[in-house]
Design a protein around this motif. Sequence first.
Motif, PDB file in Angstrom:
ATOM      1  N   TYR A   1      -4.338  -8.290  -5.324  1.00  0.00           N
ATOM      2  CA  TYR A   1      -3.480  -8.921  -6.322  1.00  0.00           C
ATOM      3  C   TYR A   1      -3.226  -7.871  -7.398  1.00  0.00           C
ATOM      4  CZ  TYR A   1      -1.606 -12.130  -9.720  1.00  0.00           C
ATOM      5  OH  TYR A   1      -0.773 -12.739 -10.621  1.00  0.00           O
ATOM      6  N   ASP A   2      -2.044  -7.277  -7.353  1.00  0.00           N
ATOM      7  CA  ASP A   2      -1.694  -6.196  -8.251  1.00  0.00           C
ATOM      8  C   ASP A   2      -0.369  -6.571  -8.888  1.00  0.00           C
ATOM      9  OD1 ASP A   2      -1.969  -3.663  -9.324  1.00  0.00           O
ATOM     10  OD2 ASP A   2      -2.527  -2.779  -7.386  1.00  0.00           O
ATOM     11  N   ARG A   3       0.022  -5.908  -9.982  1.00  0.00           N
ATOM     12  CA  ARG A   3       1.326  -6.211 -10.558  1.00  0.00           C
ATOM     13  C   ARG A   3       2.386  -5.451  -9.754  1.00  0.00           C
ATOM     14  NH1 ARG A   3       1.921  -4.175 -16.050  1.00  0.00           N
ATOM     15  NH2 ARG A   3      -0.088  -5.172 -16.363  1.00  0.00           N
TER      16      ARG A   3
ATOM     17  N   GLY B   1       6.018   1.363  -5.535  1.00  0.00           N
ATOM     18  CA  GLY B   1       4.794   1.948  -4.973  1.00  0.00           C
ATOM     19  C   GLY B   1       3.546   1.098  -5.171  1.00  0.00           C
ATOM     20  N   ARG B   2       3.726  -0.128  -5.632  1.00  0.00           N
ATOM     21  CA  ARG B   2       2.564  -1.000  -5.844  1.00  0.00           C
ATOM     22  C   ARG B   2       2.869  -2.385  -5.271  1.00  0.00           C
ATOM     23  NH1 ARG B   2      -1.863   0.064  -8.427  1.00  0.00           N
ATOM     24  NH2 ARG B   2      -1.082   1.990  -9.326  1.00  0.00           N
ATOM     25  N   PHE B   3       2.151  -2.756  -4.259  1.00  0.00           N
ATOM     26  CA  PHE B   3       2.411  -4.024  -3.584  1.00  0.00           C
ATOM     27  C   PHE B   3       1.147  -4.872  -3.517  1.00  0.00           C
ATOM     28  CE2 PHE B   3       5.225  -0.787  -1.888  1.00  0.00           C
ATOM     29  CZ  PHE B   3       6.458  -1.387  -2.091  1.00  0.00           C
TER      30      PHE B   3
ATOM     31  N   GLN C   1       0.594  -6.629  -0.531  1.00  0.00           N
ATOM     32  CA  GLN C   1       0.183  -6.233   0.815  1.00  0.00           C
ATOM     33  C   GLN C   1       0.737  -4.843   1.031  1.00  0.00           C
ATOM     34  OE1 GLN C   1       1.054  -8.749   4.254  1.00  0.00           O
ATOM     35  NE2 GLN C   1       1.023  -6.963   5.578  1.00  0.00           N
ATOM     36  N   PHE C   2      -0.137  -3.885   1.271  1.00  0.00           N
ATOM     37  CA  PHE C   2       0.303  -2.520   1.544  1.00  0.00           C
ATOM     38  C   PHE C   2      -0.541  -1.979   2.688  1.00  0.00           C
ATOM     39  CE2 PHE C   2      -3.370  -0.502  -0.475  1.00  0.00           C
ATOM     40  CZ  PHE C   2      -3.811  -1.507  -1.315  1.00  0.00           C
ATOM     41  N   TRP C   3      -0.115  -0.853   3.242  1.00  0.00           N
ATOM     42  CA  TRP C   3      -0.811  -0.316   4.422  1.00  0.00           C
ATOM     43  C   TRP C   3      -1.541   0.965   4.074  1.00  0.00           C
ATOM     44  CZ3 TRP C   3       0.092  -1.746   9.885  1.00  0.00           C
ATOM     45  CH2 TRP C   3       0.702  -3.001   9.999  1.00  0.00           C
TER      46      TRP C   3
ATOM     47  N   PHE D   1     -11.758   8.433   3.281  1.00  0.00           N
ATOM     48  CA  PHE D   1     -10.486   8.656   2.579  1.00  0.00           C
ATOM     49  C   PHE D   1      -9.484   7.607   3.043  1.00  0.00           C
ATOM     50  CE2 PHE D   1      -6.133  10.232   2.537  1.00  0.00           C
ATOM     51  CZ  PHE D   1      -6.011  10.706   1.231  1.00  0.00           C
ATOM     52  N   ALA D   2      -8.643   7.132   2.111  1.00  0.00           N
ATOM     53  CA  ALA D   2      -7.557   6.225   2.501  1.00  0.00           C
ATOM     54  C   ALA D   2      -6.238   6.715   1.913  1.00  0.00           C
ATOM     55  CB  ALA D   2      -7.841   4.810   2.004  1.00  0.00           C
ATOM     56  N   GLY D   3      -5.205   6.772   2.744  1.00  0.00           N
ATOM     57  CA  GLY D   3      -3.876   7.181   2.284  1.00  0.00           C
ATOM     58  C   GLY D   3      -2.963   5.968   2.258  1.00  0.00           C
ATOM     59  N   GLY D   4      -2.062   5.907   1.282  1.00  0.00           N
ATOM     60  CA  GLY D   4      -1.160   4.754   1.123  1.00  0.00           C
ATOM     61  C   GLY D   4       0.158   4.993   1.858  1.00  0.00           C
TER      62      GLY D   4
ATOM     63  N   GLU E   1       3.040   3.177   2.203  1.00  0.00           N
ATOM     64  CA  GLU E   1       4.325   2.945   1.520  1.00  0.00           C
ATOM     65  C   GLU E   1       4.666   4.103   0.581  1.00  0.00           C
ATOM     66  OE1 GLU E   1       2.078   0.685   2.000  1.00  0.00           O
ATOM     67  OE2 GLU E   1       3.037  -1.133   2.784  1.00  0.00           O
ATOM     68  N   ARG E   2       3.657   4.615  -0.103  1.00  0.00           N
ATOM     69  CA  ARG E   2       3.928   5.721  -1.042  1.00  0.00           C
ATOM     70  C   ARG E   2       4.290   6.998  -0.294  1.00  0.00           C
ATOM     71  NH1 ARG E   2      -0.664   4.794  -5.684  1.00  0.00           N
ATOM     72  NH2 ARG E   2      -0.212   2.578  -5.959  1.00  0.00           N
ATOM     73  N   ILE E   3       3.668   7.197   0.863  1.00  0.00           N
ATOM     74  CA  ILE E   3       4.016   8.373   1.674  1.00  0.00           C
ATOM     75  C   ILE E   3       5.456   8.224   2.164  1.00  0.00           C
ATOM     76  CG2 ILE E   3       3.527   9.578   3.849  1.00  0.00           C
ATOM     77  CD1 ILE E   3       0.547   8.920   3.399  1.00  0.00           C
TER      78      ILE E   3
HETATM   79  P1  AMP Z   1      -7.617   3.136  -3.143  1.00  0.00           P
HETATM   80  O1  AMP Z   1      -8.155   2.337  -1.987  1.00  0.00           O
HETATM   81  O2  AMP Z   1      -7.423   2.347  -4.382  1.00  0.00           O
HETATM   82  O3  AMP Z   1      -8.337   4.432  -3.314  1.00  0.00           O
HETATM   83  O4  AMP Z   1      -6.150   3.543  -2.714  1.00  0.00           O
HETATM   84  C1  AMP Z   1      -5.878   4.490  -1.727  1.00  0.00           C
HETATM   85  C2  AMP Z   1      -4.377   4.629  -1.638  1.00  0.00           C
HETATM   86  O5  AMP Z   1      -3.798   3.371  -1.257  1.00  0.00           O
HETATM   87  C3  AMP Z   1      -3.714   4.948  -2.961  1.00  0.00           C
HETATM   88  O6  AMP Z   1      -3.759   6.318  -3.198  1.00  0.00           O
HETATM   89  C4  AMP Z   1      -2.311   4.441  -2.729  1.00  0.00           C
HETATM   90  O7  AMP Z   1      -1.564   5.382  -2.005  1.00  0.00           O
HETATM   91  C5  AMP Z   1      -2.528   3.231  -1.876  1.00  0.00           C
HETATM   92  N1  AMP Z   1      -2.498   2.012  -2.705  1.00  0.00           N
HETATM   93  C6  AMP Z   1      -3.495   1.494  -3.468  1.00  0.00           C
HETATM   94  N2  AMP Z   1      -3.107   0.356  -4.065  1.00  0.00           N
HETATM   95  C7  AMP Z   1      -1.827   0.128  -3.669  1.00  0.00           C
HETATM   96  C8  AMP Z   1      -0.851  -0.875  -3.931  1.00  0.00           C
HETATM   97  N3  AMP Z   1      -1.136  -1.943  -4.701  1.00  0.00           N
HETATM   98  N4  AMP Z   1       0.357  -0.779  -3.352  1.00  0.00           N
HETATM   99  C9  AMP Z   1       0.671   0.272  -2.551  1.00  0.00           C
HETATM  100  N5  AMP Z   1      -0.211   1.257  -2.260  1.00  0.00           N
HETATM  101  C10 AMP Z   1      -1.436   1.195  -2.811  1.00  0.00           C
END
Ligand code: AMP
Length: 435
Positions: free
Chosen positions: A124-126, A130-132, A134-136, A316-319, A321-323
């Motif tokens: 639950y984010d605003r 680049g902020r969703f 549900q994101f992958w 490590f986790a990469g986002g 949608e932002r990529i």
């Molecule tokens: P985190 O798990 O918070 O370390 O996030 C890892 C990566 O997930 C971030 O660097 C973003 O690329 C992506 N990410 C985190 N939160 C969101 C979000 N609300 N919407 C889209 N991408 C996100």
Amino acid sequence: MKMQLQKPRGTRDILPEEQKYWRFIEDIVDKRCGAFGFGKIETPIMENKELYAKGIGQATDIVEKEMYSVKRFSSETANEDDDKSELVLRPEYTAGIVRAYLEDGMQSWPQPIKLYSFGPIFRYDRPQKGRFRQFWQFNTEVIGDSSPLTDALLILLVWQIFQDLGLKNQIVVEINSLGCKSCRNKIKKQIIDYYKKYKNALCLDCQRRLDTNPFRLLDCKELNCQKIAAGSPQIIDNLCSECKKQFMQVLEYLDELGITYDLNPRLVRGLDYYTRTTFEVRDINDKNRQSSLGGGGRYDNLVEIYGGRPTPAIGFAGGIERIIDKLKELEIDVGSPKVAEIYIIQIGEKAKRMALRLISDLGSKGFSISSAFGKDTLKSQLRTASKNKARIALIIGQREALDKSVIVRDMMEASQETVDLKDLETLLIKKLRSS
Ligand code: AMP
């Protein structure tokens, strides 16, 4: 009342033309992770709430306010045992992977265990660019190894993934060390002592963090808080000799690998479980550090917190949608969307039946075929074939259906020939596979 046909706020539909980006990234992640000996793991999208409260930390944003709970709707009284646990949608990967590591007996496999995943995450984010909600993410973990070489290996993997994505020159790796449990306790006290003097000047979130999650004070985005953070004791200056040595080795290995990085002494990451090396991948143009492309770090105590033997680990986790935003911005070639190469046109009932059989036969031989059975005229079906960018149209009329033949039309050359059904596959291979 009219039904609301709207997707939930902060979620997106990924339409067919968008899929090429997802496939591009997932293929690269599969390839690179495979080359580094990572096995793929998929864990459930829902897990027990406690898993996150215990691992990520009760006082973190994720656990305090960002998790979605999952409820079963039933008119009967829920009295089965398994109804008592509270389920949530996963707000990150690591906790579920560590749960699987313990539950599926991976502790007795040869260590370290290297795993990767690709799937949706819920917070639950605003919602904003680049902020969703549900994101992958693509997610990588190495469990069961404390060597600084492993930190370097994981950062190398991430680096090479970004290189394959065509983003190597667009990113910077920021790195820091948070130290072990005892360094953290020592530094935490120093940070609290320092910040107490400025309590009234801090934003409301930071005033709260002072009691609940002091490390987060260092990476607050508020300008005033950032000014205060600039004078704060630095984690890196207070590491114990073992943690300092470990961190210096990681940096040396990165130098040897030619991976450029920025030391960021205020990089803390949001979750409680992080220890020692932490790192983030950022867009070089994101000067205000608004949104990272990915982040990770060591979590040497998490397996033990969950009741396992002490087991060091890093992830490590990469986002995604932002990529994708970045790939679009730079107009990086991600290949064409997959379109059906053959379009079947049918006129008449017999022809429809034959078309259906052909779709089945040719499909099982690996050809991709499209059709529109609702359309009856040659003209309208040819138009659709052309719009769909099919390379070949197969035309079946009454006569062809009786003769067991088919008209093969080359859509680019606008030429056509009639062939026997038995010769069709050979001709299609020649036309579609020889170039
Ligand atoms: P985190 O798990 O918070 O370390 O996030 C890892 C990566 O997930 C971030 O660097 C973003 O690329 C992506 N990410 C985190 N939160 C969101 C979000 N609300 N919407 C889209 N991408 C996100």
